[in-house]
Design an enzyme around this catalytic site. Structure first.
Site, mmCIF file in Angstrom:
data_model
loop_
_atom_site.group_PDB
_atom_site.id
_atom_site.type_symbol
_atom_site.label_atom_id
_atom_site.label_comp_id
_atom_site.label_asym_id
_atom_site.label_seq_id
_atom_site.Cartn_x
_atom_site.Cartn_y
_atom_site.Cartn_z
ATOM 1 N N ASP A 185 0.852 -1.191 0.000
ATOM 2 C CA ASP A 185 0.000 0.000 0.000
ATOM 3 C C ASP A 185 0.889 1.242 0.000
ATOM 4 O O ASP A 185 2.090 1.150 0.281
ATOM 5 C CB ASP A 185 -0.904 0.036 1.245
ATOM 6 C CG ASP A 185 -1.830 1.254 1.249
ATOM 7 O OD1 ASP A 185 -2.404 1.573 0.185
ATOM 8 O OD2 ASP A 185 -1.973 1.909 2.292
ATOM 9 N N SER A 186 0.287 2.380 -0.303
ATOM 10 C CA SER A 186 1.048 3.623 -0.255
ATOM 11 C C SER A 186 1.344 4.030 1.190
ATOM 12 O O SER A 186 2.188 4.890 1.422
ATOM 13 C CB SER A 186 0.267 4.730 -0.967
ATOM 14 O OG SER A 186 -1.017 4.836 -0.401
ATOM 15 N N CYS B 298 -11.278 3.010 -0.821
ATOM 16 C CA CYS B 298 -9.879 3.345 -0.545
ATOM 17 C C CYS B 298 -9.561 2.595 0.735
ATOM 18 O O CYS B 298 -10.320 2.690 1.718
ATOM 19 C CB CYS B 298 -9.757 4.855 -0.336
ATOM 20 S SG CYS B 298 -8.145 5.376 0.307
ATOM 21 N N GLU C 85 -3.420 9.097 7.896
ATOM 22 C CA GLU C 85 -1.977 8.860 8.078
ATOM 23 C C GLU C 85 -1.474 9.524 9.362
ATOM 24 O O GLU C 85 -0.462 9.134 9.916
ATOM 25 C CB GLU C 85 -1.183 9.374 6.867
ATOM 26 C CG GLU C 85 -1.320 8.507 5.623
ATOM 27 C CD GLU C 85 -0.494 7.208 5.666
ATOM 28 O OE1 GLU C 85 0.661 7.240 6.100
ATOM 29 O OE2 GLU C 85 -1.029 6.153 5.252
ATOM 30 N N CYS D 203 -4.392 -1.475 -2.134
ATOM 31 C CA CYS D 203 -4.540 -0.039 -2.371
ATOM 32 C C CYS D 203 -5.387 0.098 -3.636
ATOM 33 O O CYS D 203 -5.022 -0.426 -4.694
ATOM 34 C CB CYS D 203 -3.155 0.569 -2.598
ATOM 35 S SG CYS D 203 -3.164 2.288 -3.109
ATOM 36 N N HIS E 205 -7.545 3.007 3.025
ATOM 37 C CA HIS E 205 -7.397 3.859 4.212
ATOM 38 C C HIS E 205 -8.743 4.068 4.913
ATOM 39 O O HIS E 205 -8.798 4.185 6.122
ATOM 40 C CB HIS E 205 -6.833 5.229 3.822
ATOM 41 C CG HIS E 205 -5.345 5.252 3.680
ATOM 42 N ND1 HIS E 205 -4.692 4.633 2.645
ATOM 43 C CD2 HIS E 205 -4.377 5.819 4.452
ATOM 44 C CE1 HIS E 205 -3.389 4.830 2.780
ATOM 45 N NE2 HIS E 205 -3.172 5.544 3.860
HETATM 46 N N1 DGL Z 1 -4.835 3.388 0.284
HETATM 47 C C1 DGL Z 1 -4.980 3.988 -0.992
HETATM 48 C C2 DGL Z 1 -6.230 3.488 -1.713
HETATM 49 O O1 DGL Z 1 -6.772 2.476 -1.348
HETATM 50 C C3 DGL Z 1 -4.932 5.453 -1.133
HETATM 51 C C4 DGL Z 1 -3.981 6.251 -0.336
HETATM 52 C C5 DGL Z 1 -3.240 7.225 -1.186
HETATM 53 O O2 DGL Z 1 -3.843 8.164 -1.724
HETATM 54 O O3 DGL Z 1 -2.054 6.993 -1.314
HETATM 55 O O4 DGL Z 1 -6.670 4.114 -2.645
#
Ligand code: DGL
Length: 271
Positions: free
Chosen positions: A7-8, A186, A154, A70, A188
């Protein structure tokens, strides 16, 4: 060999936690590219480049199978990785995304009007709309970008009035349009599911992706014995980030709870 989870940043932990619950026997490597998070406002070309670097790192660490935990990476980089990169460099490895499991779950639930909240890059890719329509043309799909949410999450802000204020602004147009389901598109946002439910109210089914992805992976591994038999089953976990701090490690511990034991440490890598 290992299962890689990419993931990011922190969002992939919502998927990872469910994998650890449902499929604890496998060896896992988690990689969060937190030095470059968020990906969600970037162009498809940059998202592909960053994701490819993360995937390359995990492939070199002997990952037989990688989950792009992600949506931004799944909707902007997965296809190119599967069609251009893997066949040339690692033809016997697999990289999977996370969009289809939640799309199938929502389409099978009998929804009529579904809201998607996701990053700009995911919304602009149109992937959720396309995939839902492939299953059922009649389902109405409304999308909403939520760009301020990832930086908040975050920072560990997963409840409280500031978060709810932003969330209310993003979700109100969807609730006013009478959606009956909401996909947190997303990873997150899986961390703020409760706050989202508070705003949507009991009439809307809120789907976060962790559980559906874990059960689909279980079925996938049962179907693909040739992959499953290559995977080590010693329950080992390793964690990598592209920007280490004690605070970040505390956040990972907070989100993973007992799954992140005292013996686990985040290691810093450059991609
Ligand atoms: N976790 C990422 C997703 O599912 C997004 C986070 C980011 O923007 O880097 O889209």
């Amino acid at each position: 060999m290992n299962i890689g989870v990419f993931d990011s940043g922190l969002g992939g932990l919502t998927i990872f936690k469910e994998l650890l619950k449902k499929l604890p026997q496998y060896n896992y490597i988690y990689l969060g590219d937190n030095a470059r998070v968020p990906y969600g406002g970037r162009s498809p070309a940059v998202i592909y480049e960053f994701t490819k670097q993360g995937v390359e790192f995990l492939l070199k660490k002997n990952c037989q199978l990688i989950i792009l935990a992600c949506n931004t990476a799944s909707t902007n980089a997965l296809r190119r990785i599967q069609q251009e990169y893997l066949p040339v460099h690692y033809p016997d490895r697999r990289v999977l995304g996370i969009v289809l499991p939640s799309v199938e779950a929502v389409a099978e639930s009998g929804t009529r009007r579904v809201g998607i909240i996701a990053t700009w890059a995911t919304v602009n890719s149109g992937s959720f709309v396309r995939e839902i329509k492939k299953i059922n043309q009649e389902i109405e799909v409304l999308q909403q970008a939520g760009p301020l949410l990832v930086p908040f999450i975050e920072e560990g802000e997963i409840s409280g009035q500031f978060l709810e204020g932003i969330l209310r602004r993003y979700l109100t147009p969807l609730v006013d349009a009478n959606i009956d389901s909401l996909i947190l598109g997303c990873t997150h946002y899986g961390l703020i599911k409760e706050a989202a439910e508070k705003i949507t109210g009991p009439g809307v089914r809120v789907i976060s992706e962790g559980e559906v992805v874990a059960s689909k992976l279980k079925k996938y591994l049962a179907r693909h014995h040739e992959i499953d038999k290559k995977l080590s089953k010693k329950g080992k976990r390793q964690y990598f980030v592209t920007d280490y701090s004690q605070r970040y490690q505390d956040l990972v511990k907070l989100f993973l709870g007992n799954h992140f034991s005292n013996g686990h440490k985040l290691k810093m890598v450059a991609l």
